[in-house]
Design a protein around this motif. Sequence first.
Motif, PDB file in Angstrom:
ATOM      1  N   TYR A  84     -24.995  12.992 -13.493  1.00 16.87           N
ATOM      2  CA  TYR A  84     -24.105  13.039 -12.015  1.00 16.87           C
ATOM      3  C   TYR A  84     -25.745  12.602 -11.868  1.00 16.87           C
ATOM      4  N   VAL A  85     -25.698  12.147 -10.590  1.00 11.44           N
ATOM      5  CA  VAL A  85     -27.085  11.652 -10.000  1.00 11.44           C
ATOM      6  C   VAL A  85     -26.968  11.549  -8.166  1.00 11.44           C
ATOM      7  N   LEU A  86     -28.558  11.438  -8.254  1.00 15.55           N
ATOM      8  CA  LEU A  86     -28.710  11.431  -6.472  1.00 15.55           C
ATOM      9  C   LEU A  86     -28.498   9.771  -6.026  1.00 15.55           C
ATOM     10  N   VAL A  87     -27.999   9.904  -4.908  1.00 22.20           N
ATOM     11  CA  VAL A  87     -28.170   8.730  -4.717  1.00 22.20           C
ATOM     12  C   VAL A  87     -28.278   8.413  -2.910  1.00 22.20           C
ATOM     13  N   LYS A  88     -29.602   7.696  -2.145  1.00 28.35           N
ATOM     14  CA  LYS A  88     -28.896   7.316  -1.221  1.00 28.35           C
ATOM     15  C   LYS A  88     -28.025   6.642   0.021  1.00 28.35           C
ATOM     16  N   ALA A  89     -28.013   7.712   0.725  1.00 26.91           N
ATOM     17  CA  ALA A  89     -26.431   7.373   1.535  1.00 26.91           C
ATOM     18  C   ALA A  89     -27.037   6.129   2.999  1.00 26.91           C
ATOM     19  N   THR A  90     -28.109   4.849   1.695  1.00 25.50           N
ATOM     20  CA  THR A  90     -27.833   3.719   3.067  1.00 25.50           C
ATOM     21  C   THR A  90     -27.171   2.400   2.679  1.00 25.50           C
ATOM     22  N   ALA A  91     -28.248   1.712   2.735  1.00 27.25           N
ATOM     23  CA  ALA A  91     -27.313   0.045   3.025  1.00 27.25           C
ATOM     24  C   ALA A  91     -27.533  -0.511   0.964  1.00 27.25           C
ATOM     25  N   ALA A  92     -28.447   0.470   0.930  1.00 29.91           N
ATOM     26  CA  ALA A  92     -28.579  -0.026  -0.804  1.00 29.91           C
ATOM     27  C   ALA A  92     -27.462   0.911  -1.451  1.00 29.91           C
ATOM     28  N   ALA A  93     -26.363   1.517  -1.280  1.00 28.55           N
ATOM     29  CA  ALA A  93     -25.106   1.722  -1.368  1.00 28.55           C
ATOM     30  C   ALA A  93     -23.682   1.715  -0.865  1.00 28.55           C
ATOM     31  N   ALA A  94     -22.449   0.820  -0.788  1.00 33.56           N
ATOM     32  CA  ALA A  94     -21.528   0.245  -0.442  1.00 33.56           C
ATOM     33  C   ALA A  94     -20.418   1.350  -1.343  1.00 33.56           C
ATOM     34  N   VAL A  95     -19.295   0.946  -0.612  1.00 35.63           N
ATOM     35  CA  VAL A  95     -18.286   1.725  -1.284  1.00 35.63           C
ATOM     36  C   VAL A  95     -17.526   0.097  -1.821  1.00 35.63           C
ATOM     37  N   ARG A  96     -17.023   0.812  -3.484  1.00 40.06           N
ATOM     38  CA  ARG A  96     -16.510   0.027  -4.363  1.00 40.06           C
ATOM     39  C   ARG A  96     -15.152  -0.548  -4.249  1.00 40.06           C
ATOM     40  N   PRO A  97     -14.947  -1.870  -3.957  1.00 43.81           N
ATOM     41  CA  PRO A  97     -13.642  -2.443  -3.703  1.00 43.81           C
ATOM     42  C   PRO A  97     -12.786  -1.780  -5.347  1.00 43.81           C
TER      43      PRO A  97
END
Length: 310
Positions: free
Chosen positions: A101-114
């Motif tokens: 498990y990993v914490l990820v910032k909910a910013t433009a550095a993340a995106a929904v995986r198609p």
Amino acid sequence: MRALAATAYGPLEDLEFIDLPRPVPGPGHVLVRTEAAALNAVDKALITGTMRHVVPVRHPFVPGVDVSGVIEAVGADVTRFAVGEAIVAWNDVPSGALAEYVLVKATAAAAVRPAGLTAAQGAALPTAALTAAALLDISGTSPGDTVLVVGAGGGVGSYLVQLANRAGLVVLATGRTGDQEFLDGLGALHTIDYQHVDITEEALRLVPGGVDVVFDLANAGPALALTAGAARSGGRLVSPLGGPRSFERGVTAVYGGTTTPDGRLAALAAQAATGELRIAIGAEYAFAEARRALVDFAHRHIRGKVTITF
């Protein structure tokens, strides 16, 4: 949760599998159940401590800045993502992707995986593709310009060749013996076998007078002067690694790294899902083999990206 961690600065061989508490997402973060991660040069630097004076880490340190997985929980104020969504992310430091498990910032550095991307493909995208796009942004190139990509067979290079070709640039790429078909398939007009010829001399033979821009993804510091010699008078050298500001014949240097403009990662993921952007994975490992994956990544020539699946 299980994680691969460095308990102190040291060699990659000293990494250990340890048990850590499952993180809890705070404001602006999401908790991701990791499905895949990908390796980058920065992982080695953070583990061994070569960047400790610039980017120190706390131990135990879990490496991995590229993550692909499913959101298990969201922190306060997060509206960008929802529980159950598959995402890809560039997680920067403190990293953490080589854990269940990993914490990820909910910013433009993340995106929904198609839906068209596997977990491994998603993990192979963020750092390398975002960096390639950022370097192209700062290069000052225009359609029709000639460019030399040094280190074209690696993660960043494999994306940069494609993006440069799509931008209308004429691409010369460096690779090892046997890489020509791979690099041609990415959009290189010429492949220079650096194991058998001098890169600069061969580039000048192919483009008398020199290329407009040299992208050097492999060298740093004074060593950049060698490949800068392949640029035309008044041309440019672009690198993510740092070095002199200028070279002989008025060749100037521009340095940059990974950036995350809003919407870019989502756009790159969409292009990859349709096949418009090719994701080159040169080696895949299971999480149980993650330590060996890092050692191999550091010491073997592997085309494209190295991924780890959970």
